[in-house]
Design a protein around this motif. Structure first.
Motif, short mmCIF file in Angstrom:
data_model
loop_
_atom_site.label_atom_id
_atom_site.label_comp_id
_atom_site.label_asym_id
_atom_site.label_seq_id
_atom_site.Cartn_x
_atom_site.Cartn_y
_atom_site.Cartn_z
N HIS A 139 0.81 -1.22 0.00
CA HIS A 139 0.00 0.00 0.00
C HIS A 139 0.85 1.28 0.00
CE1 HIS A 139 0.53 -0.89 4.31
NE2 HIS A 139 0.47 0.42 4.49
N HIS A 140 2.17 1.17 0.16
CA HIS A 140 3.05 2.33 0.08
C HIS A 140 3.67 2.49 -1.31
CE1 HIS A 140 3.57 2.00 4.67
NE2 HIS A 140 2.64 2.89 4.39
N ILE A 141 3.37 1.59 -2.24
CA ILE A 141 3.90 1.67 -3.60
C ILE A 141 2.92 2.47 -4.45
CG2 ILE A 141 4.58 0.40 -5.67
CD1 ILE A 141 5.24 -1.97 -3.81
N SER A 142 3.39 3.58 -5.02
CA SER A 142 2.51 4.39 -5.86
C SER A 142 2.71 4.10 -7.35
CB SER A 142 2.73 5.88 -5.59
OG SER A 142 4.08 6.24 -5.82
N LEU A 143 3.85 3.52 -7.73
CA LEU A 143 4.12 3.22 -9.12
C LEU A 143 5.16 2.11 -9.21
CD1 LEU A 143 3.75 4.12 -12.16
CD2 LEU A 143 5.77 5.55 -11.80
N ALA A 144 5.02 1.26 -10.19
CA ALA A 144 6.01 0.21 -10.45
C ALA A 144 6.30 0.17 -11.94
CB ALA A 144 5.49 -1.15 -9.97
N LYS A 145 7.58 0.10 -12.29
CA LYS A 145 8.00 0.01 -13.69
C LYS A 145 8.96 -1.14 -13.85
CE LYS A 145 7.86 4.94 -14.76
NZ LYS A 145 8.68 6.08 -15.19
N LEU A 146 8.89 -1.76 -15.00
CA LEU A 146 9.82 -2.81 -15.37
C LEU A 146 10.63 -2.34 -16.56
CD1 LEU A 146 10.94 -5.72 -15.31
CD2 LEU A 146 9.00 -6.37 -16.75
N GLU A 147 11.94 -2.38 -16.45
CA GLU A 147 12.83 -2.03 -17.55
C GLU A 147 13.61 -3.28 -17.91
OE1 GLU A 147 13.55 2.53 -16.00
OE2 GLU A 147 14.96 0.96 -15.42
N LYS A 148 13.33 -3.84 -19.11
CA LYS A 148 13.96 -5.09 -19.52
C LYS A 148 14.94 -4.84 -20.65
CE LYS A 148 10.27 -7.43 -20.60
NZ LYS A 148 9.36 -8.52 -20.95
N ASP A 149 15.95 -5.71 -20.74
CA ASP A 149 16.82 -5.67 -21.90
C ASP A 149 16.30 -6.67 -22.93
OD1 ASP A 149 17.62 -8.20 -21.13
OD2 ASP A 149 19.70 -7.67 -20.81
N LEU A 150 16.96 -6.75 -24.05
CA LEU A 150 16.47 -7.59 -25.15
C LEU A 150 16.51 -9.08 -24.82
CD1 LEU A 150 18.05 -5.69 -28.16
CD2 LEU A 150 15.70 -5.58 -27.32
N GLY A 191 17.17 -6.88 -16.18
CA GLY A 191 16.42 -5.65 -16.18
C GLY A 191 16.35 -5.06 -14.79
N ASN A 192 15.52 -4.05 -14.67
CA ASN A 192 15.34 -3.37 -13.40
C ASN A 192 13.87 -3.33 -13.03
OD1 ASN A 192 18.08 -2.68 -13.47
ND2 ASN A 192 17.66 -0.76 -14.51
N VAL A 193 13.60 -3.41 -11.75
CA VAL A 193 12.27 -3.15 -11.24
C VAL A 193 12.39 -1.85 -10.45
CG1 VAL A 193 10.46 -3.89 -9.65
CG2 VAL A 193 11.60 -5.57 -11.10
N LEU A 194 11.64 -0.84 -10.88
CA LEU A 194 11.62 0.46 -10.22
C LEU A 194 10.31 0.60 -9.47
CD1 LEU A 194 12.55 3.45 -9.75
CD2 LEU A 194 11.35 3.97 -11.87
N LEU A 195 10.40 0.85 -8.17
CA LEU A 195 9.21 1.06 -7.35
C LEU A 195 9.27 2.47 -6.79
CD1 LEU A 195 9.33 -2.24 -5.26
CD2 LEU A 195 7.98 -1.81 -7.31
N ILE A 196 8.16 3.18 -6.86
CA ILE A 196 8.05 4.45 -6.16
C ILE A 196 7.41 4.11 -4.81
CG2 ILE A 196 7.19 6.81 -6.18
CD1 ILE A 196 9.14 6.18 -8.47
N GLU A 227 -0.10 -9.92 -6.45
CA GLU A 227 -0.08 -9.77 -5.00
C GLU A 227 -0.28 -8.32 -4.55
OE1 GLU A 227 -0.22 -12.14 -2.73
OE2 GLU A 227 -0.09 -13.70 -4.25
N ALA A 228 0.35 -7.38 -5.28
CA ALA A 228 0.30 -5.97 -4.89
C ALA A 228 -0.96 -5.27 -5.41
CB ALA A 228 1.54 -5.24 -5.37
N GLY A 229 -1.59 -5.87 -6.42
CA GLY A 229 -2.77 -5.24 -7.01
C GLY A 229 -2.41 -4.00 -7.81
N ILE A 230 -1.19 -4.01 -8.39
CA ILE A 230 -0.74 -2.89 -9.20
C ILE A 230 -0.32 -3.39 -10.57
CG2 ILE A 230 0.08 -1.48 -7.25
CD1 ILE A 230 2.91 -2.48 -7.86
N SER A 231 -0.16 -2.47 -11.50
CA SER A 231 0.32 -2.81 -12.83
C SER A 231 1.73 -2.29 -13.00
CB SER A 231 -0.60 -2.17 -13.88
OG SER A 231 -0.08 -2.41 -15.16
N CYS A 232 2.64 -3.16 -13.40
CA CYS A 232 4.01 -2.75 -13.69
C CYS A 232 4.08 -2.34 -15.15
CB CYS A 232 5.00 -3.89 -13.44
SG CYS A 232 5.26 -4.25 -11.72
N LYS A 233 4.38 -1.09 -15.38
CA LYS A 233 4.48 -0.59 -16.75
C LYS A 233 5.79 -1.07 -17.33
CE LYS A 233 1.66 3.33 -15.71
NZ LYS A 233 1.45 4.74 -15.73
N ASP A 234 5.72 -1.62 -18.53
CA ASP A 234 6.90 -2.11 -19.25
C ASP A 234 7.58 -0.94 -19.96
OD1 ASP A 234 8.55 -4.19 -19.84
OD2 ASP A 234 7.01 -5.34 -20.90
N GLN A 235 8.88 -0.82 -19.83
CA GLN A 235 9.62 0.26 -20.49
C GLN A 235 10.64 -0.33 -21.42
OE1 GLN A 235 10.28 3.90 -18.97
NE2 GLN A 235 8.09 3.81 -18.67
#
Length: 125
Positions: A69-80, A85-90, A117-125
């Motif tokens: 509930h403290h995560i406001s944004l999640a992003k996934l940055e993958k390589d080819l 890759g990286n998981v970025l959490l705000i 589990e978190a009920g959030i969407s990880c945006k793919d970058q």
């Protein structure tokens, strides 16, 4: 006991009643201490209640808990290759970056469990 087994066991010892590890992956995390960054290698686990990062660098255990509930944004940055890759959490307004290490596991499975589990969407970058 392998390093992965030790890390999983250490994470298991921090679990609350009814909490279970759903997925985990090897990664690094840059810990900011004063004016320097310390790179910690460890295990990032998605549990039924939160995210747990565990590292034991130079025989000093370090654990970070991130409640969903403290995560406001999640992003996934993958390589080819789709295995790094990286998981970025705000988290509480701060960037938390976990750099996933190549170990044969696919990031997609880990992120799918995190989203569920978190009920959030990880945006793919």
């Amino acid at each position: 006991m392998t390093t992965d087994e030790k890390e999983l066991r250490a994470i298991s010892l921090t679990l609350e009643a009814g909490e279970h590890i759903r997925s985990c992956i090897k990664c690094t995390y840059d810990l900011q201490q004063n004016s320097e960054k310390i790179s910690l290698c460890g295990m990032l686990a998605v549990t039924s209640q939160r995210i747990i990062f565990y590292s034991c660098t130079m025989d000093y255990p370090w654990v970070k808990f991130i409640n969903y509930h403290h995560i406001s944004l999640a992003k996934l940055e993958k390589d080819l290759s789709d295995t790094r890759g990286n998981v970025l959490l705000i988290h509480r307004g701060e960037n938390e970056v976990f750099c996933l290490l190549p170990n044969g596991e696919r990031i997609d499975r880990f992120v799918a469990v995190l989203e569920q589990e978190a009920g959030i969407s990880c945006k793919d970058q």
